[in-house]
Design a protein around this motif. Structure first.
Motif, PDB file in Angstrom:
ATOM      1  N   LEU A 111       0.831  -1.205   0.000  1.00  0.00           N
ATOM      2  CA  LEU A 111       0.000   0.000   0.000  1.00  0.00           C
ATOM      3  C   LEU A 111       0.864   1.252   0.000  1.00  0.00           C
ATOM      4  N   ASP A 169      -2.933   5.006  -1.280  1.00  0.00           N
ATOM      5  CA  ASP A 169      -3.796   3.836  -1.102  1.00  0.00           C
ATOM      6  C   ASP A 169      -4.387   3.806   0.302  1.00  0.00           C
ATOM      7  N   LYS A 170      -3.560   4.106   1.295  1.00  0.00           N
ATOM      8  CA  LYS A 170      -4.033   4.116   2.684  1.00  0.00           C
ATOM      9  C   LYS A 170      -5.082   5.206   2.897  1.00  0.00           C
ATOM     10  N   LEU A 200      -0.951  10.038   8.251  1.00  0.00           N
ATOM     11  CA  LEU A 200      -0.479   9.217   7.137  1.00  0.00           C
ATOM     12  C   LEU A 200       0.473   9.976   6.227  1.00  0.00           C
TER      13      LEU A 200
END
Length: 246
Positions: free
Chosen positions: A159, A163-164, A235
């Motif tokens: 990922l 994507d996360k 993130l």
């Protein structure tokens, strides 16, 4: 017998392995070697010209406006292959991606779609049909949007940061649907004149299911958008920091 000085320009395609875990805030270090495959040092010798102060590959890298060259360094070395020495030019290149396309075309629209899904928390309970419609439509819209942007995303076994972020949005929209089911289940209990008892500070406090449903709905209006922003910030923060200081 002697040496002839020969100069030529080449445009080549290369395949290199990239670490895209921080995509689209990724910084890449690329090392390339150039030289003759068959002619050793006695036949072909690469030398540095006087006008090599100009960028070597920057114009090609910057032509698509997606990559920015940070550093480039070329070194002429002799490489041992078997019993012979070969003249080799070793190019070290450090580049970083321009993430503006992904920010304005993917991340921001994704957040706006998620905000639309949270609008259901502001509707009254008698608008069950409208709330369900918003929740399901938002989930379908995000799924459709993911299919739309598939061509812009790298296909990898792990990922990436983006994507996360997409997965986080999916999970929160599904959690919003679960909240919808919980709230209307509590309302159904309230209509049956049931009560829920909670133990707090060793004291028994009685809450009607309707009061609990109202509290959950009220906090969800702010919890979901704030949680998305905080989680996405966590993130993105490390990769974006390294990208900014590269």
């Amino acid at each position: 017998k002697g040496f002839v000085e020969y100069r030529s320009e080449h445009i080549e395609d290369f395949e290199v392995g990239l670490d895209l875990r921080s995509f689209p805030f990724d910084v890449q270090n690329i090392s390339l070697k150039f030289g003759s495959k068959n002619d050793n040092l006695s036949n072909v010798r690469l030398i540095e010209m006087e006008d090599t102060s100009s960028p070597i590959v920057s114009q090609v890298i910057d032509s698509d406006q997606e990559w920015v060259t940070i550093e480039e360094n070329i070194e002429f070395i002799h490489e041992q292959r078997g019993q012979s020495l070969f003249s080799v030019a070793a190019l070290d290149l450090k580049i970083k991606r321009n993430p503006n396309y992904y920010i304005f075309k993917i991340i921001i629209p994704l957040f706006l779609l998620f905000l639309v899904s949270t609008s259901q928390f502001w509707l009254k309970w008698d608008r069950l049909d409208a709330r369900v419609s918003i929740a399901i439509s938002s989930l379908v819209a995000v799924i459709a949007y993911q299919f739309l942007i598939q061509g812009d995303l790298p296909k990898l076994p792990y990922l990436t940061m983006l994507d996360k972020l997409i997965l986080l949005t999916f999970m929160l929209i599904v959690l919003g649907i679960a909240e919808l089911v919980l709230v209307f289940s509590l309302l159904n209990m309230d209509q049956k004149k049931l009560k829920v008892r909670f133990l707090r500070n060793l004291e028994n406090l009685n809450f009607t299911p309707r009061a609990l449903a109202e509290k959950i709905d009220r906090h969800s209006r702010y919890f979901f958008p704030v949680f998305w922003l905080i989680s996405s910030g966590v993130l993105v923060s490390e990769g974006a920091w390294l990208w900014a200081h590269a």
